[in-house]
Design a protein around this motif. Structure first.
Motif, PDB file in Angstrom:
ATOM      1  N   PRO A 137       5.027  11.311 -10.711  1.00  0.00           N
ATOM      2  CA  PRO A 137       4.720  11.468 -12.137  1.00  0.00           C
ATOM      3  C   PRO A 137       5.990  11.612 -12.967  1.00  0.00           C
ATOM      4  CG  PRO A 137       4.388  13.540 -10.977  1.00  0.00           C
ATOM      5  CD  PRO A 137       4.708  12.507  -9.925  1.00  0.00           C
ATOM      6  N   THR A 138       5.857  11.363 -14.239  1.00  0.00           N
ATOM      7  CA  THR A 138       6.992  11.486 -15.158  1.00  0.00           C
ATOM      8  C   THR A 138       6.494  11.900 -16.531  1.00  0.00           C
ATOM      9  OG1 THR A 138       8.851  10.293 -16.164  1.00  0.00           O
ATOM     10  CG2 THR A 138       6.849   9.034 -15.762  1.00  0.00           C
ATOM     11  N   LEU A 152       4.304   3.715 -16.481  1.00  0.00           N
ATOM     12  CA  LEU A 152       2.969   3.238 -16.811  1.00  0.00           C
ATOM     13  C   LEU A 152       1.984   4.396 -16.709  1.00  0.00           C
ATOM     14  CD1 LEU A 152       4.307   0.965 -14.598  1.00  0.00           C
ATOM     15  CD2 LEU A 152       2.379  -0.339 -15.469  1.00  0.00           C
ATOM     16  N   CYS A 153       0.882   4.315 -17.453  1.00  0.00           N
ATOM     17  CA  CYS A 153      -0.251   5.176 -17.151  1.00  0.00           C
ATOM     18  C   CYS A 153      -0.794   4.754 -15.790  1.00  0.00           C
ATOM     19  CB  CYS A 153      -1.339   5.036 -18.211  1.00  0.00           C
ATOM     20  SG  CYS A 153      -0.955   5.846 -19.780  1.00  0.00           S
ATOM     21  N   THR A 154      -1.362   5.687 -15.073  1.00  0.00           N
ATOM     22  CA  THR A 154      -1.899   5.356 -13.759  1.00  0.00           C
ATOM     23  C   THR A 154      -2.900   4.213 -13.840  1.00  0.00           C
ATOM     24  OG1 THR A 154      -1.572   7.595 -12.926  1.00  0.00           O
ATOM     25  CG2 THR A 154      -3.216   6.268 -11.814  1.00  0.00           C
ATOM     26  N   SER A 155      -3.730   4.220 -14.873  1.00  0.00           N
ATOM     27  CA  SER A 155      -4.714   3.144 -15.011  1.00  0.00           C
ATOM     28  C   SER A 155      -4.029   1.796 -15.183  1.00  0.00           C
ATOM     29  CB  SER A 155      -5.644   3.413 -16.191  1.00  0.00           C
ATOM     30  OG  SER A 155      -4.901   3.526 -17.396  1.00  0.00           O
ATOM     31  N   GLY A 156      -2.930   1.761 -15.923  1.00  0.00           N
ATOM     32  CA  GLY A 156      -2.183   0.523 -16.099  1.00  0.00           C
ATOM     33  C   GLY A 156      -1.521   0.070 -14.818  1.00  0.00           C
ATOM     34  N   TYR A 157      -0.986   1.020 -14.060  1.00  0.00           N
ATOM     35  CA  TYR A 157      -0.333   0.674 -12.802  1.00  0.00           C
ATOM     36  C   TYR A 157      -1.339   0.109 -11.808  1.00  0.00           C
ATOM     37  CZ  TYR A 157       1.929   1.202  -8.288  1.00  0.00           C
ATOM     38  OH  TYR A 157       2.425   0.960  -7.025  1.00  0.00           O
ATOM     39  N   LEU A 158      -2.460   0.779 -11.672  1.00  0.00           N
ATOM     40  CA  LEU A 158      -3.476   0.280 -10.747  1.00  0.00           C
ATOM     41  C   LEU A 158      -4.042  -1.047 -11.233  1.00  0.00           C
ATOM     42  CD1 LEU A 158      -5.325   3.610  -9.875  1.00  0.00           C
ATOM     43  CD2 LEU A 158      -3.586   2.411  -8.532  1.00  0.00           C
ATOM     44  N   ALA A 203       0.831  -1.206   0.000  1.00  0.00           N
ATOM     45  CA  ALA A 203       0.000   0.000   0.000  1.00  0.00           C
ATOM     46  C   ALA A 203       0.867   1.258   0.000  1.00  0.00           C
ATOM     47  CB  ALA A 203      -0.939  -0.009   1.197  1.00  0.00           C
ATOM     48  N   GLN A 204       1.967   1.219   0.733  1.00  0.00           N
ATOM     49  CA  GLN A 204       2.893   2.347   0.727  1.00  0.00           C
ATOM     50  C   GLN A 204       3.488   2.555  -0.662  1.00  0.00           C
ATOM     51  OE1 GLN A 204       5.580   1.088   3.835  1.00  0.00           O
ATOM     52  NE2 GLN A 204       4.467   2.205   5.423  1.00  0.00           N
ATOM     53  N   ASP A 205       3.809   1.454  -1.339  1.00  0.00           N
ATOM     54  CA  ASP A 205       4.346   1.557  -2.700  1.00  0.00           C
ATOM     55  C   ASP A 205       3.348   2.220  -3.638  1.00  0.00           C
ATOM     56  OD1 ASP A 205       6.751   0.431  -2.025  1.00  0.00           O
ATOM     57  OD2 ASP A 205       6.262  -1.580  -2.762  1.00  0.00           O
ATOM     58  N   VAL A 206       2.072   1.874  -3.495  1.00  0.00           N
ATOM     59  CA  VAL A 206       1.039   2.495  -4.319  1.00  0.00           C
ATOM     60  C   VAL A 206       0.999   3.999  -4.076  1.00  0.00           C
ATOM     61  CG1 VAL A 206      -1.455   2.677  -4.692  1.00  0.00           C
ATOM     62  CG2 VAL A 206      -0.380   0.434  -4.547  1.00  0.00           C
ATOM     63  N   LEU A 207       1.009   4.400  -2.810  1.00  0.00           N
ATOM     64  CA  LEU A 207       0.966   5.826  -2.482  1.00  0.00           C
ATOM     65  C   LEU A 207       2.187   6.560  -3.041  1.00  0.00           C
ATOM     66  CD1 LEU A 207      -0.289   5.550   1.199  1.00  0.00           C
ATOM     67  CD2 LEU A 207      -1.566   6.461  -0.747  1.00  0.00           C
ATOM     68  N   ILE A 208       3.347   5.942  -2.930  1.00  0.00           N
ATOM     69  CA  ILE A 208       4.572   6.565  -3.452  1.00  0.00           C
ATOM     70  C   ILE A 208       4.502   6.709  -4.971  1.00  0.00           C
ATOM     71  CG2 ILE A 208       7.055   6.214  -3.788  1.00  0.00           C
ATOM     72  CD1 ILE A 208       7.037   4.816  -0.997  1.00  0.00           C
ATOM     73  N   THR A 209       4.081   5.648  -5.644  1.00  0.00           N
ATOM     74  CA  THR A 209       4.062   5.667  -7.103  1.00  0.00           C
ATOM     75  C   THR A 209       3.062   6.676  -7.644  1.00  0.00           C
ATOM     76  OG1 THR A 209       4.759   3.360  -7.187  1.00  0.00           O
ATOM     77  CG2 THR A 209       3.732   4.246  -9.173  1.00  0.00           C
ATOM     78  N   LEU A 210       1.919   6.785  -7.012  1.00  0.00           N
ATOM     79  CA  LEU A 210       0.884   7.705  -7.503  1.00  0.00           C
ATOM     80  C   LEU A 210       1.303   9.168  -7.403  1.00  0.00           C
ATOM     81  CD1 LEU A 210      -2.437   6.051  -6.277  1.00  0.00           C
ATOM     82  CD2 LEU A 210      -1.425   6.007  -8.561  1.00  0.00           C
ATOM     83  N   VAL A 211       2.318   9.463  -6.599  1.00  0.00           N
ATOM     84  CA  VAL A 211       2.827  10.834  -6.522  1.00  0.00           C
ATOM     85  C   VAL A 211       4.237  10.908  -7.108  1.00  0.00           C
ATOM     86  CG1 VAL A 211       1.368  11.583  -4.619  1.00  0.00           C
ATOM     87  CG2 VAL A 211       3.544  10.460  -4.108  1.00  0.00           C
ATOM     88  N   ALA A 255      -7.024   9.628  -8.505  1.00  0.00           N
ATOM     89  CA  ALA A 255      -5.943   9.704  -9.487  1.00  0.00           C
ATOM     90  C   ALA A 255      -6.457   9.954 -10.902  1.00  0.00           C
ATOM     91  CB  ALA A 255      -5.133   8.411  -9.460  1.00  0.00           C
ATOM     92  N   ASP A 256      -5.650  10.672 -11.684  1.00  0.00           N
ATOM     93  CA  ASP A 256      -5.915  10.870 -13.109  1.00  0.00           C
ATOM     94  C   ASP A 256      -5.463   9.606 -13.837  1.00  0.00           C
ATOM     95  OD1 ASP A 256      -5.869  11.486 -15.804  1.00  0.00           O
ATOM     96  OD2 ASP A 256      -4.769  13.366 -15.563  1.00  0.00           O
ATOM     97  N   PRO A 257      -6.369   8.861 -14.473  1.00  0.00           N
ATOM     98  CA  PRO A 257      -5.981   7.585 -15.097  1.00  0.00           C
ATOM     99  C   PRO A 257      -4.997   7.738 -16.246  1.00  0.00           C
ATOM    100  CG  PRO A 257      -8.215   8.190 -15.718  1.00  0.00           C
ATOM    101  CD  PRO A 257      -7.804   9.138 -14.629  1.00  0.00           C
ATOM    102  N   THR A 258      -4.896   8.952 -16.814  1.00  0.00           N
ATOM    103  CA  THR A 258      -3.985   9.166 -17.958  1.00  0.00           C
ATOM    104  C   THR A 258      -2.603   9.642 -17.523  1.00  0.00           C
ATOM    105  OG1 THR A 258      -4.669  11.476 -18.283  1.00  0.00           O
ATOM    106  CG2 THR A 258      -5.975   9.764 -19.380  1.00  0.00           C
ATOM    107  N   LEU A 259      -2.449   9.997 -16.258  1.00  0.00           N
ATOM    108  CA  LEU A 259      -1.155  10.480 -15.778  1.00  0.00           C
ATOM    109  C   LEU A 259      -0.125   9.367 -15.831  1.00  0.00           C
ATOM    110  CD1 LEU A 259       0.296  12.892 -14.335  1.00  0.00           C
ATOM    111  CD2 LEU A 259      -0.233  11.718 -12.184  1.00  0.00           C
ATOM    112  N   LYS A 260       1.071   9.676 -16.283  1.00  0.00           N
ATOM    113  CA  LYS A 260       2.147   8.683 -16.324  1.00  0.00           C
ATOM    114  C   LYS A 260       2.925   8.715 -15.018  1.00  0.00           C
ATOM    115  CE  LYS A 260       3.753  10.442 -20.121  1.00  0.00           C
ATOM    116  NZ  LYS A 260       4.615  10.707 -21.295  1.00  0.00           N
TER     117      LYS A 260
END
Length: 213
Positions: free
Chosen positions: A55-56, A127-133, A45-53, A114-119
């Protein structure tokens, strides 16, 4: 992204229903007790929070399927032993339950916002956020199976999440017999249980197990 919330929400509910004695039972992850697995979920869960913030602007390199790679064994994870020691340090099961619910609910909220299109960038992948999730549907669902493997009567993963994970596995490994339930495909296909003689005959030349990490 909806499946992410469905799978994680069901997993957090299952953890919340655990008794203190359940934490000392074995899990479906070789060498880990239920408490070790729950501790691993905190880290996830921590990894998810880190990754979602994180962006690239770099181009996308992976999706929900290619995020996963075939590895040799869960013991290849250099953090496996650290997770066991960390889980023991919690002392009381309620402390671990509180922590996983705290960060897990935060991961749910972050995913919904989250914005599903954010990389986003993680582990040298973009990954796109949607792909990561979408990739994490696999993580939550397989570990839900691990959580309840030795807990008779405990609720398993959602049907839709099981079906999606089967799709992922079959894209990587090839098709399993269509008559097999999705949970059996995942358990056998990832080496969590050995196939019966009849199942082995049905598998034919399909090589198993597959450990996706």
């Amino acid at each position: 992204m909806d499946l992410f919330s469905l799978a994680l929400g069901a997993l957090l509910d299952a953890v919340g229903e655990l008794t203190d004695s359940d934490f000392e039972r074995p899990s479906g992850c070789a060498g880990w007790l239920v408490r070790d697995l729950v501790c691993h979920l905190v880290i996830d869960a921590q990894d998810v929070l880190i990754t979602l913030v994180t962006p690239t602007a770099d181009p996308v390199t992976h999706d929900a399927v290619t995020y996963w790679k075939v590895s040799g064994s869960p013991s290849d994870d250099p953090l496996a032993e650290l997770t066991v020691r960390l889980a023991a340090a919690y002392g009381e099961p309620w402390m671990l339950k509180h922590h996983v619910d705290d960060v897990g609910q935060a991961a749910l909220r972050a995913a919904q916002l989250a914005d599903p299109t954010l990389k986003v960038s993680t582990q040298d992948m973009v990954l796109c956020t949607s792909g990561y999730l979408g990739a994490y549907v696999w993580e939550w669902t397989l570990h839900h199976l691990d959580l309840v493997m030795h807990l008779p009567g405990a609720s398993g993963p959602p049907v839709a999440a099981l079906a999606r994970c089967r799709e992922v596995l079959e894209q990587i490994a090839g098709p399993f017999p269509s008559s097999w339930p999705d949970a059996d495909v995942l358990l056998v296909g990832t080496g969590r249980r050995a196939p019966t003689e009849a199942e082995r005959a049905e598998l034919g030349d399909l090589a198993i197990p597959f450990v996706l990490a």
